[in-house]
Scaffold this motif. Sequence first.
Motif, PDB file in Angstrom:
ATOM      1  N   VAL A   5       0.877  -1.202   0.025  1.00 29.94           N
ATOM      2  CA  VAL A   5      -0.094  -0.088   0.106  1.00 29.94           C
ATOM      3  C   VAL A   5       1.125   1.162  -0.122  1.00 29.94           C
ATOM      4  O   VAL A   5       1.762   1.481   0.867  1.00 29.94           O
ATOM      5  CB  VAL A   5      -1.155  -0.131   1.192  1.00 29.94           C
ATOM      6  CG1 VAL A   5      -1.754   1.174   1.155  1.00 29.94           C
ATOM      7  CG2 VAL A   5      -1.710  -1.201   1.199  1.00 29.94           C
ATOM      8  N   THR A   6       0.441   2.196  -0.882  1.00 29.26           N
ATOM      9  CA  THR A   6       0.958   3.745  -0.668  1.00 29.26           C
ATOM     10  C   THR A   6      -0.228   4.610  -0.609  1.00 29.26           C
ATOM     11  O   THR A   6      -1.246   4.284  -1.203  1.00 29.26           O
ATOM     12  CB  THR A   6       1.655   3.773  -2.060  1.00 29.26           C
ATOM     13  OG1 THR A   6       2.744   3.073  -2.213  1.00 29.26           O
ATOM     14  CG2 THR A   6       2.216   5.231  -2.259  1.00 29.26           C
ATOM     15  N   ILE A   7       0.022   5.434   0.336  1.00 30.35           N
ATOM     16  CA  ILE A   7      -1.054   6.429   0.450  1.00 30.35           C
ATOM     17  C   ILE A   7      -0.548   7.725  -0.184  1.00 30.35           C
ATOM     18  O   ILE A   7       0.635   8.176  -0.285  1.00 30.35           O
ATOM     19  CB  ILE A   7      -1.242   6.760   2.104  1.00 30.35           C
ATOM     20  CG1 ILE A   7      -1.585   5.638   2.930  1.00 30.35           C
ATOM     21  CG2 ILE A   7      -2.262   8.135   2.077  1.00 30.35           C
ATOM     22  CD1 ILE A   7      -1.637   6.004   4.136  1.00 30.35           C
ATOM     23  N   VAL A   8      -1.563   8.300  -1.316  1.00 35.04           N
ATOM     24  CA  VAL A   8      -1.408   9.519  -1.924  1.00 35.04           C
ATOM     25  C   VAL A   8      -2.143  10.640  -1.415  1.00 35.04           C
ATOM     26  O   VAL A   8      -3.526  10.346  -1.269  1.00 35.04           O
ATOM     27  CB  VAL A   8      -1.567   9.445  -3.562  1.00 35.04           C
ATOM     28  CG1 VAL A   8      -1.285  10.770  -4.130  1.00 35.04           C
ATOM     29  CG2 VAL A   8      -0.401   8.371  -3.973  1.00 35.04           C
ATOM     30  N   ALA A   9      -1.759  11.824  -0.741  1.00 36.96           N
ATOM     31  CA  ALA A   9      -2.705  12.564  -0.183  1.00 36.96           C
ATOM     32  C   ALA A   9      -2.042  14.130  -0.474  1.00 36.96           C
ATOM     33  O   ALA A   9      -0.779  14.298  -0.671  1.00 36.96           O
ATOM     34  CB  ALA A   9      -2.806  12.138   1.231  1.00 36.96           C
ATOM     35  N   LYS A  10      -3.062  15.084  -0.540  1.00 34.64           N
ATOM     36  CA  LYS A  10      -2.853  16.470  -0.468  1.00 34.64           C
ATOM     37  C   LYS A  10      -2.251  16.923   0.905  1.00 34.64           C
ATOM     38  O   LYS A  10      -1.456  17.719   1.016  1.00 34.64           O
ATOM     39  CB  LYS A  10      -4.002  17.320  -1.041  1.00 34.64           C
ATOM     40  CG  LYS A  10      -3.705  18.724  -1.096  1.00 34.64           C
ATOM     41  CD  LYS A  10      -4.676  19.371  -1.774  1.00 34.64           C
ATOM     42  CE  LYS A  10      -4.504  20.952  -1.852  1.00 34.64           C
ATOM     43  NZ  LYS A  10      -5.620  21.720  -2.557  1.00 34.64           N
ATOM     44  N   PHE A  11      -2.858  16.449   1.855  1.00 38.09           N
ATOM     45  CA  PHE A  11      -2.811  16.681   3.559  1.00 38.09           C
ATOM     46  C   PHE A  11      -2.436  15.515   4.043  1.00 38.09           C
ATOM     47  O   PHE A  11      -2.988  14.371   3.883  1.00 38.09           O
ATOM     48  CB  PHE A  11      -3.881  17.322   3.716  1.00 38.09           C
ATOM     49  CG  PHE A  11      -4.433  18.777   3.159  1.00 38.09           C
ATOM     50  CD1 PHE A  11      -3.598  19.775   3.151  1.00 38.09           C
ATOM     51  CD2 PHE A  11      -5.524  18.742   2.352  1.00 38.09           C
ATOM     52  CE1 PHE A  11      -3.888  20.974   2.602  1.00 38.09           C
ATOM     53  CE2 PHE A  11      -5.932  20.005   1.753  1.00 38.09           C
ATOM     54  CZ  PHE A  11      -4.905  20.928   1.804  1.00 38.09           C
ATOM     55  N   ALA A  12      -1.692  15.532   5.241  1.00 37.33           N
ATOM     56  CA  ALA A  12      -1.468  14.583   6.110  1.00 37.33           C
ATOM     57  C   ALA A  12      -1.298  14.956   7.493  1.00 37.33           C
ATOM     58  O   ALA A  12      -1.351  16.183   7.921  1.00 37.33           O
ATOM     59  CB  ALA A  12      -0.144  13.927   5.795  1.00 37.33           C
ATOM     60  N   PRO A  13      -1.549  14.054   8.624  1.00 33.96           N
ATOM     61  CA  PRO A  13      -1.573  14.524   9.743  1.00 33.96           C
ATOM     62  C   PRO A  13      -0.575  15.489  10.387  1.00 33.96           C
ATOM     63  O   PRO A  13       0.632  15.416  10.104  1.00 33.96           O
ATOM     64  CB  PRO A  13      -1.538  13.287  10.795  1.00 33.96           C
ATOM     65  CG  PRO A  13      -1.887  12.264   9.655  1.00 33.96           C
ATOM     66  CD  PRO A  13      -1.673  12.736   8.356  1.00 33.96           C
ATOM     67  N   GLY A  14      -1.196  16.592  10.750  1.00 34.96           N
ATOM     68  CA  GLY A  14      -0.124  17.729  11.211  1.00 34.96           C
ATOM     69  C   GLY A  14      -0.692  19.032  10.384  1.00 34.96           C
ATOM     70  O   GLY A  14      -0.503  19.924  10.652  1.00 34.96           O
ATOM     71  N   ASP A  15      -1.290  18.798   9.257  1.00 33.91           N
ATOM     72  CA  ASP A  15      -1.891  19.774   8.389  1.00 33.91           C
ATOM     73  C   ASP A  15      -3.049  20.459   9.059  1.00 33.91           C
ATOM     74  O   ASP A  15      -3.806  19.635   9.288  1.00 33.91           O
ATOM     75  CB  ASP A  15      -1.826  19.366   6.853  1.00 33.91           C
ATOM     76  CG  ASP A  15      -0.335  19.018   6.369  1.00 33.91           C
ATOM     77  OD1 ASP A  15       0.486  19.581   6.844  1.00 33.91           O
ATOM     78  OD2 ASP A  15      -0.329  18.267   5.537  1.00 33.91           O
ATOM     79  N   TYR A  16      -3.418  21.456   8.651  1.00 31.51           N
ATOM     80  CA  TYR A  16      -4.696  22.122   9.064  1.00 31.51           C
ATOM     81  C   TYR A  16      -5.165  22.942   7.675  1.00 31.51           C
ATOM     82  O   TYR A  16      -4.636  23.848   7.258  1.00 31.51           O
ATOM     83  CB  TYR A  16      -4.806  22.969   9.952  1.00 31.51           C
ATOM     84  CG  TYR A  16      -4.704  22.261  11.263  1.00 31.51           C
ATOM     85  CD1 TYR A  16      -5.624  21.643  11.893  1.00 31.51           C
ATOM     86  CD2 TYR A  16      -3.124  22.029  11.909  1.00 31.51           C
ATOM     87  CE1 TYR A  16      -5.628  21.092  12.988  1.00 31.51           C
ATOM     88  CE2 TYR A  16      -3.192  21.103  12.984  1.00 31.51           C
ATOM     89  CZ  TYR A  16      -4.262  20.928  13.673  1.00 31.51           C
ATOM     90  OH  TYR A  16      -4.080  20.073  14.775  1.00 31.51           O
ATOM     91  N   ASP A  17      -5.953  22.423   6.846  1.00 29.95           N
ATOM     92  CA  ASP A  17      -6.904  23.113   5.883  1.00 29.95           C
ATOM     93  C   ASP A  17      -8.514  22.783   5.830  1.00 29.95           C
ATOM     94  O   ASP A  17      -8.861  21.723   6.349  1.00 29.95           O
ATOM     95  CB  ASP A  17      -6.281  22.533   4.533  1.00 29.95           C
ATOM     96  CG  ASP A  17      -6.586  23.392   3.423  1.00 29.95           C
ATOM     97  OD1 ASP A  17      -7.784  23.142   2.874  1.00 29.95           O
ATOM     98  OD2 ASP A  17      -5.858  24.267   3.053  1.00 29.95           O
ATOM     99  N   ILE A  18      -9.021  23.538   5.374  1.00 29.42           N
ATOM    100  CA  ILE A  18     -10.644  23.320   5.395  1.00 29.42           C
ATOM    101  C   ILE A  18     -11.011  22.277   4.617  1.00 29.42           C
ATOM    102  O   ILE A  18     -12.198  21.441   4.800  1.00 29.42           O
ATOM    103  CB  ILE A  18     -11.225  24.621   5.033  1.00 29.42           C
ATOM    104  CG1 ILE A  18     -12.841  24.584   5.549  1.00 29.42           C
ATOM    105  CG2 ILE A  18     -11.228  25.015   3.675  1.00 29.42           C
ATOM    106  CD1 ILE A  18     -13.081  24.606   6.961  1.00 29.42           C
ATOM    107  N   GLU A  19     -10.262  21.940   3.409  1.00 28.81           N
ATOM    108  CA  GLU A  19     -10.541  20.769   2.820  1.00 28.81           C
ATOM    109  C   GLU A  19     -10.141  19.357   3.727  1.00 28.81           C
ATOM    110  O   GLU A  19     -10.676  18.475   3.131  1.00 28.81           O
ATOM    111  CB  GLU A  19      -9.546  20.563   1.502  1.00 28.81           C
ATOM    112  CG  GLU A  19      -9.972  21.736   0.642  1.00 28.81           C
ATOM    113  CD  GLU A  19      -9.460  22.031  -0.785  1.00 28.81           C
ATOM    114  OE1 GLU A  19      -8.281  20.842  -0.837  1.00 28.81           O
ATOM    115  OE2 GLU A  19      -9.594  22.708  -1.598  1.00 28.81           O
TER     116      GLU A  19
END
Length: 351
Positions: free
Chosen positions: A29-43
């Motif tokens: 498994v590979t996770i691809v994400a715009k944000f990860a834990p530690g980030d804060y964004d309304i999306e």
Amino acid sequence: MSSKKIVVIGAGVAGLTSALLLARKGYDVTIVAKFAPGDYDIEYTSPWAGANWMSFVKNNQQLAKYDEITYCVFQKLVKEFPEAGLWPRRCITYVREKDLAKQSDLLGGLLDAKPWFADTVENFTELDKSQIPSGYVQGIAYDSFCINVQIYLPWLQSQCFAAGITLKLYTLKHIKEACNLHSSGEPADLIVNCTGLMASKLGGVMDPKVYPGRGQTVLVRNHAPAMYNDSGTDDADDELTYIMSRPGGGSILGGCYQKGNWNPTVDPNMADRIVKRALKLCPGLERDFPLDIVRHNVGLRPGREGGPRVELETISEVGKVVHNYGAGGAGYQSSYGMAEHVVQLVDLAFA
């Protein structure tokens, strides 16, 4: 099975939990994400959650199963991983007579004197009149859990890393891009789509049924003796009253569920109403010291008309895709149940 390469899109609670269970099953498994834990964004909706286990499911066996599975996993996590940020707490719901008549869509089964989960949770109690505050006609109490998401999300990510999962930060415009982002450098055999609200905007998915359920809360340093909620307010039909006493101290006061509202800005008038209602529901909040506010939060629950989408699909130019999004306000309390369903669908795809 171990040779099957999977890309999970999204590193919220749905994406991380799905990835973890898939890796434990032997998938690469590979996770691809715009944000990860530690980030804060309304999306990125997961870091803004309260969060707790308080099932509001009514007349839906599939959703109830998701919540039941997750409750059992949370019981295990509390005992085996005290560092995960989950805390056992008593959960108390009070119901007004006027809300029994209208049967709120937001609270669903919580308005039942004996909801579906009465035999699932520990120490379920129907409160008698002496235990119910003035203004309410019905109440229940049961053992539940509160989650400090600022602790739990990084812990969940660390579990993924320990399971051999790779995380790539990348902004996808179309789901087909994920096919070539597996950490092995080889094409993915299957995509798991855990994009939450962004399922409404991701090319190749563009689900028109996805909508935000705006929530506003107040984090205070005061510690409530339990978790509380009631059946409704006279302020607005889309406003709610709930209190979540958090692991590590403090409490979350809420809130609202404003369907279709993308506004990330704090409404100060609503904040005042939230505080006023919370103090009325639980005067003990100010037992040790006057209300001490840490910050105001706004988050968007990833809702979906007709309920969450957990299904297998074949998409042109992509191939096999398993979707897992649209949990709304149940993202944490249904996370393991939905992720187990994802694993079942992935197994089916490769059968």
